[in-house]
Design a protein around this motif. Structure first.
Motif, PDB file in Angstrom:
ATOM      1  N   LEU A 183     -33.912  39.868  -6.335  1.00 24.68           N
ATOM      2  CA  LEU A 183     -32.680  39.156  -6.665  1.00 24.68           C
ATOM      3  C   LEU A 183     -32.587  38.746  -8.136  1.00 24.68           C
TER       4      LEU A 183
ATOM      5  N   VAL B 240     -29.133  39.375 -10.353  1.00 23.81           N
ATOM      6  CA  VAL B 240     -28.269  38.236 -10.701  1.00 23.81           C
ATOM      7  C   VAL B 240     -28.209  38.058 -12.213  1.00 23.81           C
TER       8      VAL B 240
ATOM      9  N   SER C 140     -30.311  30.585  -3.698  1.00 27.34           N
ATOM     10  CA  SER C 140     -31.210  31.163  -4.698  1.00 27.34           C
ATOM     11  C   SER C 140     -30.407  31.922  -5.751  1.00 27.34           C
ATOM     12  N   ALA C 141     -29.397  32.666  -5.303  1.00 33.10           N
ATOM     13  CA  ALA C 141     -28.534  33.378  -6.250  1.00 33.10           C
ATOM     14  C   ALA C 141     -27.786  32.395  -7.148  1.00 33.10           C
TER      15      ALA C 141
END
Length: 422
Positions: free
Chosen positions: A64, A68, A116-117
């Motif tokens: 991720l 991102v 989290s993103a």
């Protein structure tokens, strides 16, 4: 020749108290730029068990960050045309804090991934802004300040990896071990609240004109490929170097120590590299020196991974100092704060997309061949690409000049081709 519109943007050097507050703010932000990632890495097994994450979901968590960083980094120049850098940093640190705190109170795997993103989006914006803030507040000491904040970034990453598990054990679980870093992000927003009003006043009316587009310049692509290739190496070795040493016969504990030695040896080099770069007119020698060290490390890992392990780690640590050099070059290859933001956004967002391939390709090649010859060959080829792109980016020039030249050419051709400036 058409004068570049970006030249209207002025950089007002900070003095006295403002410089002190800005310096403290830059270092506090840098301390946060990897803590949310490495704290999760240290506690991933506990998080997976607590939230019942599948192997696929756990894999998505580890990939991720690069995705991102690429997506939200590309949006930062648009935001910077509407808000001051200080205002954006306050917002980015609040996003980082909110994301980290939300993910430690949820029992939903989906909410955990989304929060989290959110946290990583805050990091992405800050990643882009720091080179511009260094140029704005410390134009005469940019190399030194870049080195210090890069060293602080590495220390923050190492600290979060080292103490998150003990904090979790002491305070009752992984939620505490990860949640504490959200409080650090809140602290990093405070200095920028103090400078926000003054920064907004200085920025008023300074960001008019058409946006700069580094993707339409050779310099922009050279910087993007250079940043991406060195990040690819960093992500790949971070994910797989310990396994290389374990396969070479080292115990898991020793393999982990050898992996930790890479950033440990890299800290002093990261501190000095931008300052050295700032004193040089041509950076090609530094680019070649670090690429050569990286290539030698990969060759050594392929031929004698056990007997020469420490030497290959030292060479790799030196080679990966291309990261602070790349950050310094971003500031050196633009004349204005707006140019630095644009170049930083393009180089980092495109570069992180390239970097995301590193751990994946190395893992696939390792699984297919059962050994490290082909994966190391891939990393060696990436180091060669890094050297070529770095040599192109090292030539003294500025983004605004290339954008201006391109605009001039289009204005000359437009009447003949019956077209308009794109």
């Amino acid at each position: 020749m058409i004068a570049p519109r970006a030249a209207r943007v002025t950089i007002v050097p900070s003095r006295g108290r403002t410089a002190l507050v800005a310096g403290a703010g830059i270092l506090l932000v840098a301390l946060n730029l990897r803590a949310a990632i490495t704290s999760l890495g240290a506690l991933l097994e506990e998080v997976s068990a607590g939230l019942h994450l599948s192997a696929t979901a756990a894999g998505a968590v580890t990939t991720l960050p690069a995705l991102v960083f690429a997506a939200f980094g590309a949006l930062t120049p648009r935001l910077a045309r509407r808000l001051s850098a200080a205002q954006l940093l306050v917002g980015s640190m609040l996003l980082l804090a909110a994301g980290q705190l939300i993910r430690v109170v949820t029992d939903s795997a989906t909410v955990f991934l989304l929060s989290s993103a959110l946290a990583l989006a805050g990091i992405a914006v800050a990643n882009i802004l720091l080179p511009a803030l260094v140029k704005e507040h410390f134009p005469d000491r940019a190399g030194l300040v870049t080195g210090v904040y890069t060293m602080t970034l590495i220390l923050g990453s190492t600290l979060a990896a080292a103490v998150s598990v003990p904090i979790a054990h002491a305070l009752g679980g992984w939620r505490a071990g990860m949640g504490v870093w959200g409080l650090l992000a809140l602290a990093a927003a405070l200095p920028w609240l103090a400078t926000r009003r003054g920064a907004a006043a200085r920025a008023a009316g300074a960001e008019d004109g058409e946006p700069l587009r580094p993707g339409r310049t050779r310099l922009g692509w050279a910087m993007a490929v250079y940043f991406g290739a060195q990040s690819l190496s960093g992500y790949a070795t971070m994910g797989w170097l310990a396994q290389m040493f374990r396969d070479a016969g080292f115990s898991p504990a020793t393999a982990g120590l050898l992996l930790a030695a890479v950033p440990a040896f890299g800290v002093p080099v990261a501190l000095l590299m931008p300052a050295i770069a700032g004193r040089l007119t041509n950076l090609r020698g530094l680019v070649l020196l670090m690429s050569t060290a990286m290539i030698a490390s990969y060759v050594g890992l392929a031929l004698a991974p056990h007997s020469g392990a420490l030497a290959w780690v030292v060479l790799l640590a030196f080679g990966q100092s291309a990261f602070p050099l790349a950050l310094a070059m971003i500031g050196m290859r633009a004349r204005t704060q707006r140019g630095v933001v644009a170049l930083s956004a393009f180089a980092q967002s495109t570069g992180y997309l390239i970097a995301a391939l590193g751990p994946l390709v190395v893992g696939v090649l390792y699984e297919l061949t059962g050994g490290w010859t082909l994966p190391l060959g891939f990393l060696l080829a990436a180091a060669v690409v890094q050297a070529v792109a770095g040599i192109a980016a090292a030539r003294p020039r500025h983004l605004e000049d290339e954008a201006c030249n391109r605009a001039h050419i289009w204005h000359e051709l437009a009447p003949r081709r019956g077209s308009v400036h794109p």
